[in-house]
Design a protein around this motif. Structure first.
Motif, PDB file in Angstrom:
ATOM      1  N   ALA A 216       0.834  -1.207   0.000  1.00 25.62           N
ATOM      2  CA  ALA A 216       0.000   0.000   0.000  1.00 25.62           C
ATOM      3  C   ALA A 216       0.868   1.256   0.000  1.00 25.62           C
ATOM      4  CB  ALA A 216      -0.925  -0.003   1.212  1.00 25.62           C
ATOM      5  N   LYS A 217       1.978   1.205   0.783  1.00 20.48           N
ATOM      6  CA  LYS A 217       2.902   2.344   0.836  1.00 20.48           C
ATOM      7  C   LYS A 217       3.531   2.584  -0.536  1.00 20.48           C
ATOM      8  CE  LYS A 217       7.127   3.832   3.220  1.00 20.48           C
ATOM      9  NZ  LYS A 217       8.119   3.683   2.151  1.00 20.48           N
ATOM     10  N   ALA A 220       0.923   4.010  -2.720  1.00 19.45           N
ATOM     11  CA  ALA A 220       0.672   5.416  -2.372  1.00 19.45           C
ATOM     12  C   ALA A 220       1.807   6.316  -2.871  1.00 19.45           C
ATOM     13  CB  ALA A 220       0.520   5.562  -0.863  1.00 19.45           C
ATOM     14  N   GLU A 221       3.054   5.817  -2.710  1.00 17.17           N
ATOM     15  CA  GLU A 221       4.196   6.593  -3.190  1.00 17.17           C
ATOM     16  C   GLU A 221       4.146   6.747  -4.702  1.00 17.17           C
ATOM     17  OE1 GLU A 221       7.522   4.471  -1.673  1.00 17.17           O
ATOM     18  OE2 GLU A 221       7.484   5.468   0.288  1.00 17.17           O
ATOM     19  N   VAL A 223       1.393   6.679  -6.527  1.00 16.06           N
ATOM     20  CA  VAL A 223       0.315   7.629  -6.826  1.00 16.06           C
ATOM     21  C   VAL A 223       0.777   9.060  -6.549  1.00 16.06           C
ATOM     22  CG1 VAL A 223      -1.975   8.399  -6.095  1.00 16.06           C
ATOM     23  CG2 VAL A 223      -1.544   5.970  -6.453  1.00 16.06           C
ATOM     24  N   SER A 224       1.498   9.212  -5.391  1.00 12.19           N
ATOM     25  CA  SER A 224       1.994  10.539  -5.032  1.00 12.19           C
ATOM     26  C   SER A 224       2.970  11.060  -6.088  1.00 12.19           C
ATOM     27  CB  SER A 224       2.680  10.487  -3.662  1.00 12.19           C
ATOM     28  OG  SER A 224       3.213  11.729  -3.320  1.00 12.19           O
TER      29      SER A 224
END
Length: 594
Positions: A216-217, A220-221, A223-224
């Motif tokens: 997930a991290k 998320a990274e 996506v970020s």
């Protein structure tokens, strides 16, 4: 093996002895006992001819049989090895006790021997424990019986039965005790195993969750990063045409337009500035959310800074027939340490809101010391007598993309980001925004900042002055590196107006060749270009020219871009669309410093 493992009566861990421990114990006892028996065999050998029993030979036989225990353990015949040890140990104690007589007290070693079954067998092997105790107590009774017979005690039937019944009672008691003890150990085993299984399950779940969180991290990274790339790209794509619009508008305003055109040009400039403000708000919001916005602490002229903000908003105020009044406490120091850019952004948001929601009224800016003149806490207030805010909406207005009511956005415009960004900026500066308002009677926004005064003698700094002399840039040679034809047209007109001599390069590769062939006082370098970008071009130029100043012209306001610009070897950056006067002042600072 730890000494506390031998204290079996205090055992809490039911796995105090594993298979390896039991093998070591049985081997050690067998070897130790065999060594003692062999030692005594030499003594008994000398007495053998006068003794009724050949004890020396028997001892040698027993020592040899005890040596079978390690051999059986090696062959993984653990149960026979342990029974062999207990049987031979019991018989050896009995023989020594019989031979040495009633006064030797050798029989007491039977009680020491009772610990071995507990150490060598588990609850599941309890039948072997009871067999071991049967062997030990049988030989103990035989020893006591023989000695009582030898001492003529058995002639007293009462004494003999009493002695034997006591021994049997003790045997039964020990068997029951050990049964209960081992049963308790089994429960502890089951409890421990259940706990271990539970812990293993939790550990596996934790590992699985950690793996999920890691994925997930990473997602998320990713996506970020995609979001940052998107915003950087959109920033560039939006600012590039906006640079042309604002640039051309500024040129037209300063080119003696017809009187009927001035109003239209001002409207165009106002609209372009609003669009630029909106883009800046979205980018600032993203930077704050990503935790990548840094607060500076540099000396600046606070009073002059606020006066300039008031003047910058005067035109908007006049359009709505508002007046702006500035009240500054005389105890406020002229020079303070802080972040002038972010302070201007905060105050500009509050002043703009005051103007937006007020018609034919007054906006008052007040700056004063908190609690007297002896501290560094400076209070800022922006009060208007406009439409005001309902009490139930005074928290809502600070939330992201929120306005007091949907009708507010339709009537007055805006995205609802201004106050949200203001609140976040103040939180980064260890402060917060507060509001007092009555619906229909205006609003008062206020906050407090800790701003340390700076003495000019101790920390001098240069205040950029508005220099009117055009000759300061005259005949300075500049290389303009830009691929967008609209931006080239805007930049060329300003460079001509400021009497600068310039060359043009449409990509980074061309710029590198021109710098090798010519001498320039300054290079204005766009970052995103075909063939070769501005970063690569700068790095190549720096391999043979480390002195010529290079100023980045970038449509991206992201902090990562500014860091990359510095790393590439550039001297600074100007964000497009640029304000002509600000760019000119920047060029003067580099090309004609005082």
């Amino acid at each position: 093996m730890r000494l506390d493992n031998l204290l079996f009566f205090g055992i809490q861990d039911s796995t105090a002895f594993d298979q390896k421990d039991k093998i070591q114990i049985s081997n050690f006892v067998a070897v130790f006992l065999a060594a003692i028996i062999l030692l005594y065999s030499f003594i008994f050998w000398k007495l053998e001819y006068s003794a009724p029993i050949p004890f020396g030979r028997i001892c040698i036989i027993f020592a040899s049989l005890l040596a079978l225990t390690p051999i059986l353990n090696y062959k993984k015949r653990y149960i026979p090895a342990r029974l062999n040890l207990i049987l031979l140990s019991s018989i050896s104690i009995w023989l020594f006790s019989v031979y040495l007589g009633f006064d030797s007290h050798i029989f007491l070693y039977f009680f020491s021997l009772m610990i071995l079954p507990l150490l060598l067998f588990t609850y599941e092997q309890r039948s072997y424990i009871f067999l071991s105790y049967f062997i030990i107590f049988t030989l103990l009774i035989a020893d006591v019986g023989y000695k009582m017979h030898d001492q003529k005690i058995l002639q007293d039937q009462t004494m003999s039965w009493l002695a034997i019944s006591n021994i049997v009672t003790v045997f039964i008691f020990i068997c029951v005790y050990n049964y209960l003890f081992l049963k308790q150990k089994q429960k502890q085993d089951e409890y421990r195993n259940a706990k271990n299984e539970e812990l293993e399950k939790l550990l596996k779940e934790k590992e699985a969750n950690a793996e999920i969180l890691l994925k997930a991290k990473e997602a998320a990274e990713s996506v970020s990063k995609s979001k940052e790339n998107f915003l950087s790209s959109m920033s560039h794509e939006l600012r590039t045409p906006l640079n042309a619009v604002i640039g051309i508008t500024n040129l037209l305003i300063t080119s003696d337009p017809k009187e009927e055109q001035i109003e239209n040009l001002n409207i165009m400039k106002f609209s372009a500035d609003n669009l630029l403000s909106l883009i800046n708000d979205i980018l600032d919001y993203n930077k704050i959310s990503a935790g990548k916005l840094e607060i500076e602490s540099i000396p600046f002229d606070l009073i002059e800074h606020v006066k300039n903000l008031k003047e910058a908003n005067s035109f908007k105020a006049k359009e709505k027939e508002n007046t702006i009044k500035l009240l500054i406490d005389p105890s406020i120091p002229k020079l303070v340490k802080g972040d002038p850019t972010r302070l201007a952004q905060i105050l500009n948001n509050l002043i703009s809101n005051g103007i937006k929601f007020t018609d034919k009224g007054k906006i008052e800016i007040r700056i004063y010391k908190e609690g007297g003149s002896d501290n560094n806490r400076i209070c800022f207030e922006v009060e208007d007598n406009g439409i005001g805010i309902k009490k139930e909406n005074q928290t809502k207005i600070f939330k992201d993309f929120e306005q007091e009511e949907s009708s507010t956005s339709r009537k007055f415009g805006g995205t609802g980001l201004g106050l949200s960004i203001t609140k976040k900026l103040l939180q980064l500066m260890d402060s917060d925004i507060r509001v007092k308002s009555e619906f229909g009677q205006g609003s008062n926004f206020y906050f407090t900042l800790n701003m340390e005064p700076v003495a000019e003698i101790d920390e001098p700094f240069e205040v950029k002055e508005n220099r009117a002399d055009h000759n300061q840039l005259k005949n300075k040679k500049v290389l303009l590196v830009e691929d967008n034809p609209f931006n080239i047209k805007v930049a060329e007109q300003f460079l001509k107006k400021w009497e600068l001599d310039y060359d043009l390069a449409e990509n980074g590769e061309e710029a590198v060749h021109k710098v090798k062939e010519n001498s320039y006082d300054l290079i204005l370098m766009d970052l995103q270009m075909p063939v070769m970008d501005g970063y690569t071009a700068t790095e190549k130029i720096r391999t043979f020219d480390s002195k010529t100043p290079i100023l980045a012209l970038t449509a991206s306001a992201l902090i990562e871009v500014k860091q990359k610009v510095k790393k590439a070897g550039m001297n600074g950056s100007v964000t497009k669309p640029f304000v002509p006067q600000e760019l000119r002042e920047e060029l003067i600072q580099i090309l004609a410093p005082s």
